[in-house]
Design a protein around this motif. Structure first.
Motif, PDB file in Angstrom:
ATOM      1  N   ASP A  67      15.320  -2.477   3.302  1.00  0.00           N
ATOM      2  CA  ASP A  67      14.931  -2.544   1.894  1.00  0.00           C
ATOM      3  C   ASP A  67      13.751  -1.632   1.578  1.00  0.00           C
ATOM      4  O   ASP A  67      13.653  -1.090   0.481  1.00  0.00           O
ATOM      5  CB  ASP A  67      14.586  -3.981   1.493  1.00  0.00           C
ATOM      6  N   PHE A  68      12.852  -1.472   2.523  1.00  0.00           N
ATOM      7  CA  PHE A  68      11.666  -0.642   2.311  1.00  0.00           C
ATOM      8  C   PHE A  68      11.980   0.856   2.389  1.00  0.00           C
ATOM      9  O   PHE A  68      11.264   1.675   1.838  1.00  0.00           O
ATOM     10  CB  PHE A  68      10.602  -1.010   3.353  1.00  0.00           C
ATOM     11  N   SER A  69      13.076   1.204   3.025  1.00  0.00           N
ATOM     12  CA  SER A  69      13.381   2.608   3.318  1.00  0.00           C
ATOM     13  C   SER A  69      14.138   3.292   2.184  1.00  0.00           C
ATOM     14  O   SER A  69      15.031   2.719   1.579  1.00  0.00           O
ATOM     15  CB  SER A  69      14.225   2.693   4.589  1.00  0.00           C
ATOM     16  N   VAL A  72       0.829  -1.201   0.000  1.00  0.00           N
ATOM     17  CA  VAL A  72       0.000   0.000   0.000  1.00  0.00           C
ATOM     18  C   VAL A  72       0.865   1.255   0.000  1.00  0.00           C
ATOM     19  O   VAL A  72       0.562   2.235  -0.684  1.00  0.00           O
ATOM     20  CB  VAL A  72      -0.959   0.004   1.216  1.00  0.00           C
ATOM     21  N   LEU A  73       1.953   1.231   0.747  1.00  0.00           N
ATOM     22  CA  LEU A  73       2.789   2.419   0.919  1.00  0.00           C
ATOM     23  C   LEU A  73       3.827   2.605  -0.184  1.00  0.00           C
ATOM     24  O   LEU A  73       4.319   3.706  -0.377  1.00  0.00           O
ATOM     25  CB  LEU A  73       3.482   2.367   2.277  1.00  0.00           C
ATOM     26  N   LYS A  74       4.140   1.535  -0.902  1.00  0.00           N
ATOM     27  CA  LYS A  74       5.143   1.603  -1.954  1.00  0.00           C
ATOM     28  C   LYS A  74       4.737   2.655  -2.993  1.00  0.00           C
ATOM     29  O   LYS A  74       3.583   2.727  -3.401  1.00  0.00           O
ATOM     30  CB  LYS A  74       5.269   0.223  -2.611  1.00  0.00           C
ATOM     31  N   ASP A  75       5.681   3.465  -3.386  1.00  0.00           N
ATOM     32  CA  ASP A  75       5.480   4.484  -4.422  1.00  0.00           C
ATOM     33  C   ASP A  75       4.473   5.571  -4.044  1.00  0.00           C
ATOM     34  O   ASP A  75       3.917   6.231  -4.916  1.00  0.00           O
ATOM     35  CB  ASP A  75       5.071   3.835  -5.758  1.00  0.00           C
ATOM     36  N   THR A  76       4.213   5.754  -2.747  1.00  0.00           N
ATOM     37  CA  THR A  76       3.315   6.826  -2.336  1.00  0.00           C
ATOM     38  C   THR A  76       4.077   8.028  -1.806  1.00  0.00           C
ATOM     39  O   THR A  76       3.484   9.066  -1.537  1.00  0.00           O
ATOM     40  CB  THR A  76       2.341   6.359  -1.233  1.00  0.00           C
ATOM     41  N   GLY A  77       5.371   7.881  -1.636  1.00  0.00           N
ATOM     42  CA  GLY A  77       6.178   8.957  -1.087  1.00  0.00           C
ATOM     43  C   GLY A  77       7.518   8.414  -0.645  1.00  0.00           C
ATOM     44  O   GLY A  77       7.941   7.345  -1.078  1.00  0.00           O
ATOM     45  N   VAL A  78       8.161   9.139   0.213  1.00  0.00           N
ATOM     46  CA  VAL A  78       9.486   8.772   0.709  1.00  0.00           C
ATOM     47  C   VAL A  78       9.318   8.055   2.043  1.00  0.00           C
ATOM     48  O   VAL A  78       8.631   8.543   2.940  1.00  0.00           O
ATOM     49  CB  VAL A  78      10.362  10.029   0.892  1.00  0.00           C
ATOM     50  N   ASN A  79       9.943   6.917   2.162  1.00  0.00           N
ATOM     51  CA  ASN A  79       9.892   6.153   3.402  1.00  0.00           C
ATOM     52  C   ASN A  79      11.207   6.338   4.155  1.00  0.00           C
ATOM     53  O   ASN A  79      12.267   5.980   3.645  1.00  0.00           O
ATOM     54  CB  ASN A  79       9.648   4.678   3.106  1.00  0.00           C
ATOM     55  N   ILE A  80      11.099   6.910   5.338  1.00  0.00           N
ATOM     56  CA  ILE A  80      12.278   7.200   6.152  1.00  0.00           C
ATOM     57  C   ILE A  80      12.227   6.314   7.394  1.00  0.00           C
ATOM     58  O   ILE A  80      11.240   6.313   8.129  1.00  0.00           O
ATOM     59  CB  ILE A  80      12.322   8.686   6.556  1.00  0.00           C
ATOM     60  N   LEU A  81      13.290   5.572   7.597  1.00  0.00           N
ATOM     61  CA  LEU A  81      13.415   4.712   8.772  1.00  0.00           C
ATOM     62  C   LEU A  81      14.211   5.456   9.834  1.00  0.00           C
ATOM     63  O   LEU A  81      15.354   5.853   9.595  1.00  0.00           O
ATOM     64  CB  LEU A  81      14.123   3.404   8.396  1.00  0.00           C
ATOM     65  N   LEU A  82      13.595   5.682  10.974  1.00  0.00           N
ATOM     66  CA  LEU A  82      14.286   6.297  12.098  1.00  0.00           C
ATOM     67  C   LEU A  82      14.803   5.173  12.982  1.00  0.00           C
ATOM     68  O   LEU A  82      14.032   4.315  13.419  1.00  0.00           O
ATOM     69  CB  LEU A  82      13.327   7.191  12.887  1.00  0.00           C
ATOM     70  N   THR A  83      16.098   5.162  13.233  1.00  0.00           N
ATOM     71  CA  THR A  83      16.692   4.100  14.035  1.00  0.00           C
ATOM     72  C   THR A  83      17.355   4.672  15.285  1.00  0.00           C
ATOM     73  O   THR A  83      17.633   5.869  15.365  1.00  0.00           O
ATOM     74  CB  THR A  83      17.758   3.319  13.232  1.00  0.00           C
ATOM     75  N   ALA A  84      17.588   3.781  16.225  1.00  0.00           N
ATOM     76  CA  ALA A  84      18.328   4.118  17.444  1.00  0.00           C
ATOM     77  C   ALA A  84      18.901   2.820  17.984  1.00  0.00           C
ATOM     78  O   ALA A  84      18.442   1.729  17.633  1.00  0.00           O
ATOM     79  CB  ALA A  84      17.408   4.767  18.475  1.00  0.00           C
ATOM     80  N   ASP A  85      19.893   2.943  18.820  1.00  0.00           N
ATOM     81  CA  ASP A  85      20.506   1.781  19.444  1.00  0.00           C
ATOM     82  C   ASP A  85      19.437   0.981  20.200  1.00  0.00           C
ATOM     83  O   ASP A  85      18.566   1.554  20.858  1.00  0.00           O
ATOM     84  CB  ASP A  85      21.597   2.250  20.416  1.00  0.00           C
ATOM     85  N   LEU A  86      19.521  -0.319  20.087  1.00  0.00           N
ATOM     86  CA  LEU A  86      18.535  -1.183  20.744  1.00  0.00           C
ATOM     87  C   LEU A  86      18.524  -1.026  22.261  1.00  0.00           C
ATOM     88  O   LEU A  86      17.534  -1.357  22.910  1.00  0.00           O
ATOM     89  CB  LEU A  86      18.797  -2.646  20.379  1.00  0.00           C
ATOM     90  N   ASN A  87      19.594  -0.512  22.828  1.00  0.00           N
ATOM     91  CA  ASN A  87      19.638  -0.324  24.275  1.00  0.00           C
ATOM     92  C   ASN A  87      18.759   0.830  24.755  1.00  0.00           C
ATOM     93  O   ASN A  87      18.361   0.846  25.917  1.00  0.00           O
ATOM     94  CB  ASN A  87      21.071  -0.107  24.748  1.00  0.00           C
ATOM     95  N   ILE A  88      18.476   1.782  23.876  1.00  0.00           N
ATOM     96  CA  ILE A  88      17.653   2.913  24.319  1.00  0.00           C
ATOM     97  C   ILE A  88      16.210   2.832  23.820  1.00  0.00           C
ATOM     98  O   ILE A  88      15.352   3.554  24.308  1.00  0.00           O
ATOM     99  CB  ILE A  88      18.279   4.264  23.932  1.00  0.00           C
ATOM    100  N   LEU A  89      15.937   1.963  22.872  1.00  0.00           N
ATOM    101  CA  LEU A  89      14.574   1.873  22.339  1.00  0.00           C
ATOM    102  C   LEU A  89      13.517   1.513  23.381  1.00  0.00           C
ATOM    103  O   LEU A  89      12.437   2.111  23.374  1.00  0.00           O
ATOM    104  CB  LEU A  89      14.515   0.899  21.170  1.00  0.00           C
ATOM    105  N   PRO A  90      13.769   0.563  24.269  1.00  0.00           N
ATOM    106  CA  PRO A  90      12.719   0.253  25.253  1.00  0.00           C
ATOM    107  C   PRO A  90      12.303   1.474  26.070  1.00  0.00           C
ATOM    108  O   PRO A  90      11.121   1.671  26.352  1.00  0.00           O
ATOM    109  CB  PRO A  90      13.363  -0.815  26.144  1.00  0.00           C
ATOM    110  N   GLU A  91      13.273   2.300  26.419  1.00  0.00           N
ATOM    111  CA  GLU A  91      12.978   3.520  27.176  1.00  0.00           C
ATOM    112  C   GLU A  91      12.112   4.464  26.345  1.00  0.00           C
ATOM    113  O   GLU A  91      11.171   5.067  26.840  1.00  0.00           O
ATOM    114  CB  GLU A  91      14.294   4.194  27.551  1.00  0.00           C
ATOM    115  N   ARG A  92      12.413   4.584  25.063  1.00  0.00           N
ATOM    116  CA  ARG A  92      11.644   5.464  24.185  1.00  0.00           C
ATOM    117  C   ARG A  92      10.245   4.917  23.908  1.00  0.00           C
ATOM    118  O   ARG A  92       9.285   5.660  23.872  1.00  0.00           O
ATOM    119  CB  ARG A  92      12.373   5.662  22.861  1.00  0.00           C
TER     120      ARG A  92
END
Length: 111
Positions: free
Chosen positions: A77-79, A25-45
């Motif tokens: 791959d999606f980003s 559904v999302l393919k070719d609808t715009g720009v897909n940006i993946l926001l990443t962070a270290d796995l050690n801080i993700l649970p807190e976020r």
């Protein structure tokens, strides 16, 4: 429905691109940006206060690590752009970085 909107920003939860029907559904609808962070801080976020636990016998940190391990290639791959959000920059600096990328590689989006 939202994927068909013009000049919109959709902030999707981390599970969205894991499912092929969402990517289709999302393919070719715009720009897909993946926001990443270290796995050690993700649970807190992410926090556990307002989300149901997918696997109540493991910790949120374990779940996130497992999801990343299993789906990392799908996310990448999606980003169109991958942006690291844990480098100590202010939110305004991060926004400027992302806008610079869009201006450089997708100027028609900002027009």
């Amino acid at each position: 429905k939202f994927a068909q909107k013009e000049k919109a920003v959709l902030a999707m939860a981390g599970g969205t691109p894991r499912y092929e029907w969402n990517r289709d559904v999302l393919k070719d609808t715009g720009v897909n940006i993946l926001l990443t962070a270290d796995l050690n801080i993700l649970p807190e976020r992410v926090g556990e206060k307002d989300r149901p636990r997918v696997n109540p016998v493991s910790s949120l940190a374990e779940d996130l690590a497992k999801i990343w391990s299993e789906y990392k290639d799908v996310y990448i791959d999606f980003s169109d752009f991958i942006y690291q959000t844990d480098l100590g920059k202010s939110i305004n600096q991060e926004i400027d970085d992302i806008l610079d990328f869009l201006q450089r590689d997708f100027p028609m989006i900002l027009a």
